[in-house]
Design an enzyme around this catalytic site. Structure first.
Site, PDB file in Angstrom:
ATOM      1  N   LYS A 190     -16.131  -7.482   5.107  1.00 20.82           N
ATOM      2  CA  LYS A 190     -15.769  -8.452   6.139  1.00 20.82           C
ATOM      3  C   LYS A 190     -15.453  -7.727   7.442  1.00 20.82           C
ATOM      4  O   LYS A 190     -15.140  -6.534   7.426  1.00 20.82           O
ATOM      5  CB  LYS A 190     -14.564  -9.264   5.652  1.00 20.82           C
ATOM      6  CG  LYS A 190     -13.487  -8.365   5.079  1.00 20.82           C
ATOM      7  CD  LYS A 190     -12.925  -8.787   3.755  1.00 20.82           C
ATOM      8  CE  LYS A 190     -12.310  -7.537   3.156  1.00 20.82           C
ATOM      9  NZ  LYS A 190     -11.696  -7.412   2.021  1.00 20.82           N
ATOM     10  N   HIS A 246       0.841  -1.208   0.000  1.00 19.98           N
ATOM     11  CA  HIS A 246       0.000   0.000   0.000  1.00 19.98           C
ATOM     12  C   HIS A 246       0.878   1.261   0.000  1.00 19.98           C
ATOM     13  O   HIS A 246       0.613   2.221  -0.712  1.00 19.98           O
ATOM     14  CB  HIS A 246      -0.884   0.061   1.254  1.00 19.98           C
ATOM     15  CG  HIS A 246      -1.931  -1.013   1.352  1.00 19.98           C
ATOM     16  ND1 HIS A 246      -2.056  -1.831   2.451  1.00 19.98           N
ATOM     17  CD2 HIS A 246      -2.910  -1.374   0.494  1.00 19.98           C
ATOM     18  CE1 HIS A 246      -3.070  -2.661   2.269  1.00 19.98           C
ATOM     19  NE2 HIS A 246      -3.614  -2.410   1.096  1.00 19.98           N
TER      20      HIS A 246
END
Ligand code: PNS
Length: 162
Positions: free
Chosen positions: A43, A19
């Protein structure tokens, strides 16, 4: 001149060096980059929103062009609110492509001006995902070369090794 603002949305559960690689590449292309952690990923996240924000904020604290934020609901609504129309996403391998294309086209259907920019991370992160990182720590091992020291420490704490 109007600022060029891009949004890099994600779950960041947790943030990985993959990231960060994408953030650094995107930040070079825009005046401001908003790294936006989604409030309610599909989730149940391992890290709470507060924890994910804390990680992002301390990681990018030294970089004024990178802002950390949070969003809920539709990404296109968040973009509109921030006066941006550019979504940054990392594309690691062909396997990412189908779901990323679906997302990009749905966002464009919802808001025709939206452009999704796919950036390719460094090859050493092309196999890396937050879920795999979590699995490794959960199963008692560690990969400090793929996360920041802060994330390494927090993962160990989460899984009782801290
Ligand atoms: O890091 P992730 O989990 O791959 O990020 C996915 C994310 C947060 C970018 C995506 O789920 C998203 O944009 N969710 C917001 C809801 C939305 O706008 N849905 C319609 C377009 S898919």
């Amino acid at each position: 001149m109007k600022e060029r603002i891009a949004v890099y949305p994600g779950s960041f559960d947790p943030l990985t060096l993959g990231h960060i690689d994408i953030v650094n590449r995107a930040a070079k292309l825009f005046d401001r980059l908003l790294v936006a952690a989604i409030q309610n990923p599909g989730k149940t996240p391992l890290f709470s929103l507060e924890e994910r924000l804390q990680i992002l904020k301390s990681t990018f604290a030294e970089k004024p062009e990178i802002e950390v934020d949070t969003f809920s609901g539709l990404l296109v609504d968040y973009l509109r609110q921030k006066e941006s129309f550019i979504v940054i996403r990392g594309l690691r391998a062909v396997s990412d492509f189908e779901s990323e294309l679906q997302m990009a086209l749905m966002n464009r259907t919802l808001s025709p001006d939206t452009e999704t920019l796919f950036l390719v991370p460094s090859a050493r992160y092309s196999f890396l995902s937050s879920s795999m990182i979590k699995q490794v720590y959960q199963l008692g091992s560690e990969v400090p070369s793929l996360v920041t020291p802060m994330v390494d420490r927090l993962l160990k704490e989460k899984f009782g090794k801290g």
